[in-house]
Design a protein around this motif. Structure first.
Motif, PDB file in Angstrom:
ATOM      1  N   LYS A  61       1.030  -1.275  -0.040  1.00  0.00           N
ATOM      2  CA  LYS A  61      -0.035   0.026  -0.268  1.00  0.00           C
ATOM      3  C   LYS A  61       0.852   1.247  -0.067  1.00  0.00           C
ATOM      4  O   LYS A  61       0.468   1.992  -0.646  1.00  0.00           O
ATOM      5  N   ARG A  78       2.278   1.849  -3.609  1.00  0.00           N
ATOM      6  CA  ARG A  78       1.172   2.476  -4.366  1.00  0.00           C
ATOM      7  C   ARG A  78       1.035   3.848  -4.013  1.00  0.00           C
ATOM      8  O   ARG A  78       1.054   5.059  -4.861  1.00  0.00           O
ATOM      9  N   ASP A 113       4.349   5.784  -5.243  1.00  0.00           N
ATOM     10  CA  ASP A 113       4.065   5.931  -6.695  1.00  0.00           C
ATOM     11  C   ASP A 113       3.414   7.092  -7.039  1.00  0.00           C
ATOM     12  O   ASP A 113       3.696   7.799  -8.059  1.00  0.00           O
ATOM     13  N   ARG A 114       2.119   7.235  -6.583  1.00  0.00           N
ATOM     14  CA  ARG A 114       1.310   8.139  -7.220  1.00  0.00           C
ATOM     15  C   ARG A 114       1.921   9.461  -6.604  1.00  0.00           C
ATOM     16  O   ARG A 114       1.791  10.404  -7.625  1.00  0.00           O
TER      17      ARG A 114
END
Length: 171
Positions: free
Chosen positions: A60, A63, A66-67
């Motif tokens: 999580k 992610r 990365d965003r």
């Protein structure tokens, strides 16, 4: 919320990838035991479920990171050769400049004229460069210099951008 620089986030992505591999290996260690048939199962430090929860939490975070990195690379810019470029485009340009430098240096190392082979006793084949190798050697060095300059601009910018991310679990 805690903050990290974009440069730290890039490093953290690498750390998280490594951590995922380590946890997957731990899953393999805690998923199976060797024991005498009918014997008592040994007590392991962590259960498979606990390890899975850790893995889910790290994935999580990956992610989210990365965003944040992708958004920062689009929203923020560097100035290179009097042109404002989003970081994502500047990264690609630096990659392209390095590829150009590599190819130009390859041509720069070529001979102006060489004799790769002959046909029989009377026929020689000559490979002739249709360019000046020295010019390409210089162009290669120049492209490499531009790539290095751009990489330094990107790196400096990465240290000036802050992202809302709590990295205390990893740093």
């Amino acid at each position: 919320m805690a903050k990290i620089t974009l440069a730290e986030a890039v490093k953290l992505k690498s750390i998280l990838n490594k951590r995922v591999h380590e946890i997957e290996e731990e899953m393999d260690r805690v998923a199976f035991v060797e024991m005498e048939k009918g014997g008592k199962k040994p007590k392991l430090p962590r259960t498979l479920k606990e390890v899975e929860l850790d893995l889910d939490a790290i994935r999580k975070d990956m992610r989210i990171l990365d965003r944040l990195v992708y958004a920062a690379n689009i929203e923020n810019t560097v100035i290179f050769n009097d042109e404002e470029l989003p970081i994502v485009e500047a990264i690609e340009l630096a990659t392209q400049l390095r590829a150009k430098a590599r190819k130009y240096k390859e041509y720069g190392a070529a001979q102006k004229e060489e004799f790769p082979y002959t046909y029989g006793e009377n026929i020689s084949i000559v490979k002739v460069a249709l360019f000046e190798p020295e010019e390409y050697r210089v162009k290669g060095l120049e492209a490499e210099r531009h790539a290095n300059k751009l990489s330094n601009l990107i790196n400096a910018k990465n240290y000036s951008i802050e992202l809302d991310f709590d990295a205390d679990n990893y740093f």
